[in-house]
Structures are given as structure tokens and as C-alpha cells.
Design a protein around this motif. Structure first.
Motif, PDB file in Angstrom:
ATOM      1  N   ALA A 218      97.423  77.888 -50.400  1.00 21.78           N
ATOM      2  CA  ALA A 218      97.015  76.518 -50.729  1.00 21.78           C
ATOM      3  C   ALA A 218      96.093  76.516 -51.945  1.00 21.78           C
ATOM      4  N   ILE A 219      95.183  77.485 -52.003  1.00 21.24           N
ATOM      5  CA  ILE A 219      94.278  77.607 -53.157  1.00 21.24           C
ATOM      6  C   ILE A 219      95.076  77.878 -54.425  1.00 21.24           C
ATOM      7  N   GLU A 220      95.990  78.859 -54.356  1.00 23.38           N
ATOM      8  CA  GLU A 220      96.803  79.213 -55.523  1.00 23.38           C
ATOM      9  C   GLU A 220      97.659  78.027 -55.969  1.00 23.38           C
ATOM     10  N   GLY A 221      98.303  77.372 -54.997  1.00 15.98           N
ATOM     11  CA  GLY A 221      99.178  76.255 -55.318  1.00 15.98           C
ATOM     12  C   GLY A 221      98.434  75.071 -55.904  1.00 15.98           C
ATOM     13  N   THR A 222      97.271  74.777 -55.344  1.00 16.04           N
ATOM     14  CA  THR A 222      96.465  73.663 -55.847  1.00 16.04           C
ATOM     15  C   THR A 222      96.009  73.915 -57.273  1.00 16.04           C
ATOM     16  N   ALA A 223      95.576  75.138 -57.540  1.00 19.77           N
ATOM     17  CA  ALA A 223      95.126  75.485 -58.893  1.00 19.77           C
ATOM     18  C   ALA A 223      96.263  75.347 -59.902  1.00 19.77           C
ATOM     19  N   LEU A 224      97.444  75.869 -59.559  1.00 21.87           N
ATOM     20  CA  LEU A 224      98.593  75.790 -60.466  1.00 21.87           C
ATOM     21  C   LEU A 224      99.019  74.350 -60.701  1.00 21.87           C
ATOM     22  N   THR A 225      99.064  73.564 -59.623  1.00 26.63           N
ATOM     23  CA  THR A 225      99.476  72.162 -59.739  1.00 26.63           C
ATOM     24  C   THR A 225      98.472  71.353 -60.543  1.00 26.63           C
ATOM     25  N   MET A 226      97.203  71.613 -60.307  1.00 28.30           N
ATOM     26  CA  MET A 226      96.142  70.888 -61.012  1.00 28.30           C
ATOM     27  C   MET A 226      96.217  71.141 -62.514  1.00 28.30           C
ATOM     28  N   PHE A 227      96.350  72.380 -62.899  1.00 26.41           N
ATOM     29  CA  PHE A 227      96.392  72.701 -64.329  1.00 26.41           C
ATOM     30  C   PHE A 227      97.682  72.219 -64.981  1.00 26.41           C
ATOM     31  N   ALA A 228      98.804  72.286 -64.241  1.00 20.64           N
ATOM     32  CA  ALA A 228     100.072  71.795 -64.784  1.00 20.64           C
ATOM     33  C   ALA A 228     100.009  70.289 -65.005  1.00 20.64           C
ATOM     34  N   GLY A 229      99.442  69.564 -64.032  1.00 22.73           N
ATOM     35  CA  GLY A 229      99.320  68.114 -64.172  1.00 22.73           C
ATOM     36  C   GLY A 229      98.373  67.719 -65.277  1.00 22.73           C
ATOM     37  N   LEU A 230      97.264  68.431 -65.376  1.00 18.44           N
ATOM     38  CA  LEU A 230      96.283  68.133 -66.422  1.00 18.44           C
ATOM     39  C   LEU A 230      96.874  68.413 -67.806  1.00 18.44           C
ATOM     40  N   ARG A 231      97.612  69.517 -67.919  1.00 22.28           N
ATOM     41  CA  ARG A 231      98.248  69.860 -69.201  1.00 22.28           C
ATOM     42  C   ARG A 231      99.255  68.775 -69.624  1.00 22.28           C
ATOM     43  N   LYS A 232     100.007  68.295 -68.656  1.00 23.13           N
ATOM     44  CA  LYS A 232     101.008  67.261 -68.941  1.00 23.13           C
ATOM     45  C   LYS A 232     100.355  65.980 -69.451  1.00 23.13           C
ATOM     46  N   ILE A 233      99.259  65.583 -68.805  1.00 19.27           N
ATOM     47  CA  ILE A 233      98.549  64.368 -69.210  1.00 19.27           C
ATOM     48  C   ILE A 233      97.974  64.514 -70.614  1.00 19.27           C
ATOM     49  N   LEU A 234      97.377  65.675 -70.884  1.00 19.63           N
ATOM     50  CA  LEU A 234      96.735  65.889 -72.179  1.00 19.63           C
ATOM     51  C   LEU A 234      97.753  65.995 -73.317  1.00 19.63           C
ATOM     52  N   VAL A 235      98.872  66.631 -73.052  1.00 19.56           N
ATOM     53  CA  VAL A 235      99.891  66.804 -74.095  1.00 19.56           C
ATOM     54  C   VAL A 235     100.629  65.503 -74.389  1.00 19.56           C
ATOM     55  N   ASN A 236     100.907  64.735 -73.358  1.00 24.12           N
ATOM     56  CA  ASN A 236     101.707  63.525 -73.526  1.00 24.12           C
ATOM     57  C   ASN A 236     100.869  62.253 -73.685  1.00 24.12           C
ATOM     58  N   GLY A 237      99.560  62.405 -73.743  1.00 16.56           N
ATOM     59  CA  GLY A 237      98.681  61.243 -73.827  1.00 16.56           C
ATOM     60  C   GLY A 237      98.580  60.662 -75.225  1.00 16.56           C
ATOM     61  N   SER A 238      97.690  59.723 -75.349  1.00 18.82           N
ATOM     62  CA  SER A 238      97.471  59.038 -76.636  1.00 18.82           C
ATOM     63  C   SER A 238      96.752  59.964 -77.617  1.00 18.82           C
ATOM     64  N   LEU A 239      96.610  59.508 -78.838  1.00 17.18           N
ATOM     65  CA  LEU A 239      95.904  60.291 -79.850  1.00 17.18           C
ATOM     66  C   LEU A 239      94.472  60.577 -79.405  1.00 17.18           C
ATOM     67  N   LYS A 240      93.844  59.550 -78.819  1.00 16.97           N
ATOM     68  CA  LYS A 240      92.467  59.742 -78.334  1.00 16.97           C
ATOM     69  C   LYS A 240      92.419  60.829 -77.251  1.00 16.97           C
TER      70      LYS A 240
END
Length: 348
Positions: free
Chosen positions: A241-263
Motif C-alpha cells: 500500500a505504501i509503495e502503490g500510494t507513492a507511485l500513484t501520487m507521483f504519477a498523478g502529480l506529474r500528470k497535473i504539472l505537465v498538462n497544466g497551464s503555463l502558470k
């Protein structure tokens, strides 16, 4: 001159074997001058990987079989006598090597550790021990045991896991008085099933254990313990659960940051160094492997997909275990406290 040690390496075990195993062994050979590394596996393939590299303190032992990741563990160990893992384990048993390393089949390595290397007299069930980081304080690593070897336990098993984990914390992590906790579904003394309630009392009254009560899974990464004891089912579930949560959290955060607005992208660039530092805290490649604790020599399993860096780090972990006299000190303690290790509470 430093004492020298020989480590038996299963060169054919793991998703990236033998390439990454051999590369990692060469890195470790160059880094740790008092280690001799014996590589067990297909000699032709290993020699191709080593190439023109000097074989100082490297020895290759040819084997004709290998245990696959999906094989039934005990059956494979009994049937494949000339597999790289089994031959390496026998080298530890007969004293030609001091420790065993593999990135292969976890169940097979566990079987090799228990049935070939051998269980320490007085230890009822060896278990899988791993070291995890604390998010609040990355320098405060903590021991987690059992993380998969024993799905069903007795109170006495959990007590012995605490003793084994306590030794690892003092010898390898250099913690003078490790704080020990029991993984449970609440912090109160009467929480959990009968086994955990009885185990609590054993731990509470145990000699030389700084037991401070139960801990819930949500607190595991917050640095509130140096040793956490669990049955293998709960420990493995919590670890995944720890490993999965960490991987999912970073994958989701990366997706938001890459696909987000210029700001958002500008903000991502600003926080990237901090995120990279935080991700390194949770990266298993920076840590060692899982230890089969309770057997007569260090037996360590690294991640199946481990790269050379992780292999080298795990060999370094084994080096510390050998130099700190971990297994002999555990063996001596258990032998001198036999009555303590025969405690079994009557079931009511």
C-alpha cells in the motif's frame, strides 16, 4: 587489514539478470575492498558481461539451471539442485561463503534460507525484514518485520520478530535504544484479535525491548518507531500500500504539472528540486534489500527489477551485517535466553 568476507551471488535471479546483477557486483567490488564476490550462474554469459574487466576478488561458479520468478518455491528448490540460487545457498551452508544475495524468486530464496542455510536454533519462524524511510525525518530509517514470510502467526512469533528487528536496528542502523511498536488497528492496549492482544503482553514484558505500544498503518512513515512488528499478511499489505500510494501520487502529480497551464508549469519548474529530493526518500533503488532474519547467515533479497546501483547498495548492506556481527550476536542472545524464547501464552 580489514577482515575479508565472501558473498555468494545468485547471478541469474531477477528480471534484469544477469546483466544488472553482474554490473552491480562489479560496482560493489570496486567500492568495498574487503569483499570477495562469487557469481553463480551461466559462466559463458557472465564472462561476456565482464569482458576485459579484471576479475580481482570475483569468482565465477558455473551452474546449469535457474529458478524462474513464477515457479513454486519449495518444489523448485528441491528439484533444481544445480540452480544458481541453490548452489549459492549451499556455499553458505558449507562455509565457503559468508552470505547470500539474490534478486530472484522471493519464496525460493526464503526456502533456501530456511532449509539450506538453516534456521537459528530457538527461532520458531524466520521472517522478511525490510528498512523503510521516515517522511518527517529521512535520516530516521525504521525496521519493518514481517513483510510477507508468515501470513499466520502466533504471539511468540511476533515477539521473536521484535527481537530480530531490534538487533538489526542496533547493529546495522546503529540505533542505541530502538523504539519498538506493534502494527495494529488501534493504539489501545486491548485492540486487535487475540493473537495481537497476547503479543502486546509478551512485548510489554519482554527483556531488553523498548516497547512503546501499538501503531496504526497511517503513522508508519511519520517516524514514530524504529522497529515495527507485524504478521506477514498485514506487513506485506501495508508495504504494498505504501509503495502503490507513492507511485500513484507521483504519477498523478506529474500528470497535473505537465498538462497544466503555463502558470502551473512555471510552478512545477520551481518545485522540481524539492520534489526530486522527496521522491529519492521513497525510492527503493537508494535502499538495500529485504533480509531473511532468523537464519544462520545473512540472506538478502533485492527487488526483482533492481538495477546495478541497487545491487551494489544491497551488497553494501550485507557488508554492514557481516562487519557488525549481526547473526552471531543474535545466535548468542537466543542461546543465552532459551526460556524467554519458549514463551507461549495459553489460549483462553
Amino acid at each position: 587489514m580489514d577482515k575479508t568476507y565472501t558473498i555468494a551471488i545468485d547471478a541469474m535471479g531477477g528480471d534484469n539478470a544477469p546483466e544488472e546483477i553482474v554490473k552491480g557486483a562489479l560496482l560493489a567490488r570496486d567500492k568495498y575492498k574487503n569483499l570477495h564476490l562469487n557469481l553463480y550462474g551461466d559462466k559463458g554469459k557472465i564472462l561476456e558481461l565482464i569482458g576485459e574487466t579484471k576479475q580481482d576478488r570475483i569468482k565465477i561458479i558455473n551452474t546449469t539451471e535457474m529458478i524462474e520468478m513464477g515457479e513454486e518455491p519449495v518444489k523448485a528448490v528441491r528439484k533444481k539442485k544445480d540452480s544458481s540460487m541453490v548452489v549459492a545457498a549451499n556455499a553458505v551452508k558449507d562455509g565457503s561463503a559468508d552470505a547470500l544475495f539474490s534478486a530472484g524468486n522471493t519464496g525460493a530464496l526464503l526456502a533456501s534460507g530456511i532449509f539450506i542455510v538453516g534456521r537459528i536454533s530457538g527461532i520458531e519462524r524466520p521472517g522478511l525484514l525490510t528498512v523503510l524511510p521516515s517522511v518527517d525525518d529521512p535520516k530516521r530509517q525504521w525496521v519493518f518485520m514481517d513483510v510477507g514470510a508468515n501470513a499466520e502467526v502466533k504471539p511468540s512469533y511476533l515477539y521473536q520478530f521484535a527481537v530480530l528487528g531490534n538487533f538489526y536496528a542496533t547493529h546495522v542502523l546503529k540505533k542505541p535504544n530502538p523504539e519498538v511498536k506493534l502494527l495494529n488497528n488501534g493504539t489501545e492496549e486491548d485492540k486487535g484479535d487475540k493473537i495481537h492482544i497476547q503479543a502486546y503482553q509478551l512485548l510489554k514484558n519482554g527483556k531488553q525491548l523498548n516497547f512503546t505500544g501499538n501503531i496504526e498503518s497511517r503513522e508508519l512513515l511519520n517516524g514514530h518507531a524504529d522497529v515495527v512488528v507485524a504478521d506477514g499478511f498485514s506487513g506485506n499489505a501495508a508495504l504494498k500500500a505504501i509503495e502503490g500510494t507513492a507511485l500513484t501520487m507521483f504519477a498523478g502529480l506529474r500528470k497535473i504539472l505537465v498538462n497544466g497551464s503555463l502558470k502551473t508549469k512555471i510552478g512545477a519548474a520551481l518545485v522540481k528540486p524539492a520534489l526530486k529530493e522527496f521522491s529519492s526518500v521513497l525510492d527503493y533503488n537508494n535502499a538495500g534489500g529485504a533480509v531473511i532474519a532468523g537464519v544462520k547467515a545473512p540472506v538478502v533479497k533485492t527487488h526483482g527489477s533492481a538495477k546495478a546501483k541497487t545491487v551494489s547498495n544491497t551488497i553494501g548492506q550485507i557488508k554492514i551485517m557481516l562487519e557488525s556481527n549481526l547473526v552471531p550476536d543474535i545466535t548468542k542472545y537466543v542461546d543465552e535466553n532459551k526460556d524467554q524464547f519458549k514463551i507461549i501464552l495459553e489460549e483462553k
